[in-house]
Design an enzyme around this catalytic site. Structure first.
Site, PDB file in Angstrom:
ATOM      1  N   LEU A   1       0.698  -1.256  -0.019  1.00 17.04           N
ATOM      2  CA  LEU A   1       0.239   0.028  -0.089  1.00 17.04           C
ATOM      3  C   LEU A   1       0.699   1.115   0.006  1.00 17.04           C
ATOM      4  O   LEU A   1       0.404   2.195  -0.449  1.00 17.04           O
ATOM      5  CB  LEU A   1      -1.059   0.185   1.273  1.00 17.04           C
ATOM      6  CG  LEU A   1      -2.231  -1.091   1.269  1.00 17.04           C
ATOM      7  CD1 LEU A   1      -2.897  -1.061   2.682  1.00 17.04           C
ATOM      8  CD2 LEU A   1      -2.827  -1.008   0.050  1.00 17.04           C
TER       9      LEU A   1
ATOM     10  N   PHE B   1      11.309   4.526   6.626  1.00 17.21           N
ATOM     11  CA  PHE B   1      11.782   3.307   7.569  1.00 17.21           C
ATOM     12  C   PHE B   1      10.869   2.127   7.300  1.00 17.21           C
ATOM     13  O   PHE B   1      11.083   1.012   8.185  1.00 17.21           O
ATOM     14  CB  PHE B   1      12.008   3.709   9.040  1.00 17.21           C
ATOM     15  CG  PHE B   1      12.844   5.045   9.212  1.00 17.21           C
ATOM     16  CD1 PHE B   1      14.139   4.512   9.321  1.00 17.21           C
ATOM     17  CD2 PHE B   1      12.483   6.295   9.455  1.00 17.21           C
ATOM     18  CE1 PHE B   1      14.974   5.537   9.739  1.00 17.21           C
ATOM     19  CE2 PHE B   1      13.389   7.294   9.578  1.00 17.21           C
ATOM     20  CZ  PHE B   1      14.772   6.595   9.782  1.00 17.21           C
ATOM     21  N   GLY B   2       9.903   2.032   6.878  1.00 19.99           N
ATOM     22  CA  GLY B   2       9.049   1.114   6.750  1.00 19.99           C
ATOM     23  C   GLY B   2       8.104   0.853   5.478  1.00 19.99           C
ATOM     24  O   GLY B   2       8.182   1.589   4.490  1.00 19.99           O
TER      25      GLY B   2
ATOM     26  N   VAL C   1       4.053  -0.456   4.239  1.00 15.87           N
ATOM     27  CA  VAL C   1       2.650  -1.122   4.581  1.00 15.87           C
ATOM     28  C   VAL C   1       2.114  -1.960   3.507  1.00 15.87           C
ATOM     29  O   VAL C   1       2.274  -1.716   2.182  1.00 15.87           O
ATOM     30  CB  VAL C   1       1.781   0.339   4.901  1.00 15.87           C
ATOM     31  CG1 VAL C   1       0.494  -0.240   5.334  1.00 15.87           C
ATOM     32  CG2 VAL C   1       2.114   1.089   5.713  1.00 15.87           C
TER      33      VAL C   1
ATOM     34  N   LYS D   1       1.787  -3.004   8.944  1.00 11.91           N
ATOM     35  CA  LYS D   1       2.912  -2.057   8.749  1.00 11.91           C
ATOM     36  C   LYS D   1       4.351  -2.600   9.419  1.00 11.91           C
ATOM     37  O   LYS D   1       4.218  -2.964  10.743  1.00 11.91           O
ATOM     38  CB  LYS D   1       2.448  -0.661   9.486  1.00 11.91           C
ATOM     39  CG  LYS D   1       3.493   0.316   9.538  1.00 11.91           C
ATOM     40  CD  LYS D   1       3.070   1.768   9.790  1.00 11.91           C
ATOM     41  CE  LYS D   1       4.048   2.962   9.814  1.00 11.91           C
ATOM     42  NZ  LYS D   1       3.435   4.200  10.173  1.00 11.91           N
TER      43      LYS D   1
ATOM     44  N   ASP E   1       2.192  15.272  12.838  1.00 12.72           N
ATOM     45  CA  ASP E   1       2.701  15.251  11.135  1.00 12.72           C
ATOM     46  C   ASP E   1       0.903  15.231  10.569  1.00 12.72           C
ATOM     47  O   ASP E   1       0.668  14.225   9.861  1.00 12.72           O
ATOM     48  CB  ASP E   1       3.255  14.066  10.798  1.00 12.72           C
ATOM     49  CG  ASP E   1       3.753  14.505   9.236  1.00 12.72           C
ATOM     50  OD1 ASP E   1       3.674  15.452   8.888  1.00 12.72           O
ATOM     51  OD2 ASP E   1       4.117  13.347   8.836  1.00 12.72           O
TER      52      ASP E   1
END
Length: 392
Positions: free
Chosen positions: A128, A133-134, A136, A151, A255
């Site tokens: 997605l 850093f990651g 999903v 995630k 954010d």
């Protein structure tokens, strides 16, 4: 998917929380399992003959089969992890000026065994999104087929931890803040955390996933870059409730932007996501901002500090402006909002008034987060706007 200074912060039940530095608990030392190796065997006497040699060969074959089986298990476990972990190690760079490199850290608890690995309970689908850093993925829960968003975030050397009520071990800040934001009566405007696991090199979050859904940037693009006022009112009402609920529960999201709101294509329900850049709410000023530059409040650029609630009001004002105008506000726009003179053809007077109230340089003149939904623009909803909002 932000991560900050490596420290443990206790969370009390009060509305405002104090920080104090600490060190995450050191995990237990892994114990290596000792395996019998042919090279460690005692020498065979020459007089023992073929029987002894056959016994030796059988031991070697057994050891070889055991080693091969271990390799298969390690390979199987590796491929259960999203491929981004392998790729991320090739690009150990950060996007924040205060950091210089990314390093893996020791977790606050021992890594899970293969049988306890959360990835075994879910089947990964399409990707997605991906961040610094990651990544999903769409996923489905094995036991009942529930569609979720999984995630997976790679840890860095300066990752921040929080201790919160009900959880004795320090948690990665994103997990902790998501739990806190959902503590209390159900808040449909905030993404729910269904499952999670803190591992040695990464942590995994399993989140609800309205289907089909997309973030507000994609939603805008699908509608020609800007939205009709009635539809924007429907979205902003939910976005504002999400931000206000977080504040009341002691969470500063940090954010607020279009990318961090997802909207269901079927119901137009909006949810706030991604608490990775967040912090605990406090009355004193913040001096570090991990969010996105286009949404920074002007006081941070001028003074290098800001307060959470007024900063969130500014960010909501930028979101409102962008959805209605199809662009970010320029310096000329902001000069006019400061003087309450800004307007846009086709927009109602109340709508322009709300934008001016949010995009004020002086925080004392900026509309407070708790009063946004009381503005006249949210009190009048024409039949045309309401119909449009639920049919688009």
């Amino acid at each position: 998917m932000g991560q900050r200074n490596s420290r443990v912060i206790p969370v009390n039940d009060g509305a405002v929380y104090d920080h104090h530095p600490s060190t995450p608990p050191t995990p237990d030392t892994d114990k290596a399992e000792q395996h019998f190796h042919p090279c460690d065997e005692p020498p065979v006497d020459a007089g023992e003959g073929d029987a002894q040699r056959r016994e030796e060969e059988e031991r070697r074959e057994a050891w070889g089969e055991e080693e091969e089986e271990m390799k298969k298990k390690r390979k199987k476990k590796f491929w259960r992890l999203p491929s981004f972990l392998k790729a991320a190690r090739k690009h150990l760079k950060v996007i924040r000026p205060s950091q210089t490199e990314v390093q893996l850290i020791e977790p606050p608890s021992p890594a899970s065994s293969a049988d306890d690995d959360i990835m075994c309970r879910y089947e990964l689908g399409d990707r997605l999104g991906v961040g610094g850093f990651g990544v999903v993925h769409e996923a489905s829960r094995v036991e009942d087929g529930l569609k979720v968003a999984l995630k997976d975030v790679m840890k860095t050397h300066d990752m921040e931890y929080l201790t919160i009520p009900g959880h004795p071990n320090p948690l990665p800040v994103e997990i902790a803040l998501t739990l806190l934001a959902n503590k209390g009566p159900s808040a449909p405007e905030i993404i729910k955390l269904l499952d999670w696991q803190d591992q040695r090199d990464n942590y995994v979050m399993v989140l609800e996933c309205p289907s089909p859904c997309e973030n507000l940037v994609s939603f805008l693009e699908g509608h020609g870059g800007r939205l009709e006022e009635g539809l924007v009112r429907h979205i902003m009402r939910q976005a504002t409730r999400a931000a206000h609920t977080c504040c009341r529960r002691g969470v500063f999201h940090g954010d607020i932007k279009l990318e961090n709101f997802i909207v269901s294509k079927d119901t137009l329900q909006v949810k706030l996501i991604d608490f990775g850049c967040g912090d605990l709410m406090r009355k004193s000023a913040y001096t570090t901002l991990y969010g996105t530059m286009e949404y920074y409040p002007p006081e941070y650029r001028v003074k290098g500090k800001y307060h959470a609630k007024s900063a969130m009001s500014w960010s909501l004002g930028v979101i409102l402006f962008t959805m209605l105008c199809g662009r970010f506000p320029t310096d000329n726009d902001l000069q006019k909002t400061e003087l309450n003179l800004w307007s846009e053809p086709g927009l109602s007077k109340d709508c322009c008034s709300l934008i001016c109230s949010l995009l004020q340089h002086k925080t004392k003149r900026r509309l407070g987060l708790g009063k946004i939904l009381q503005h006249d623009w949210f009190q009048v909803l024409s039949l045309r706007s309401a119909t449009f909002a639920f049919v688009v």
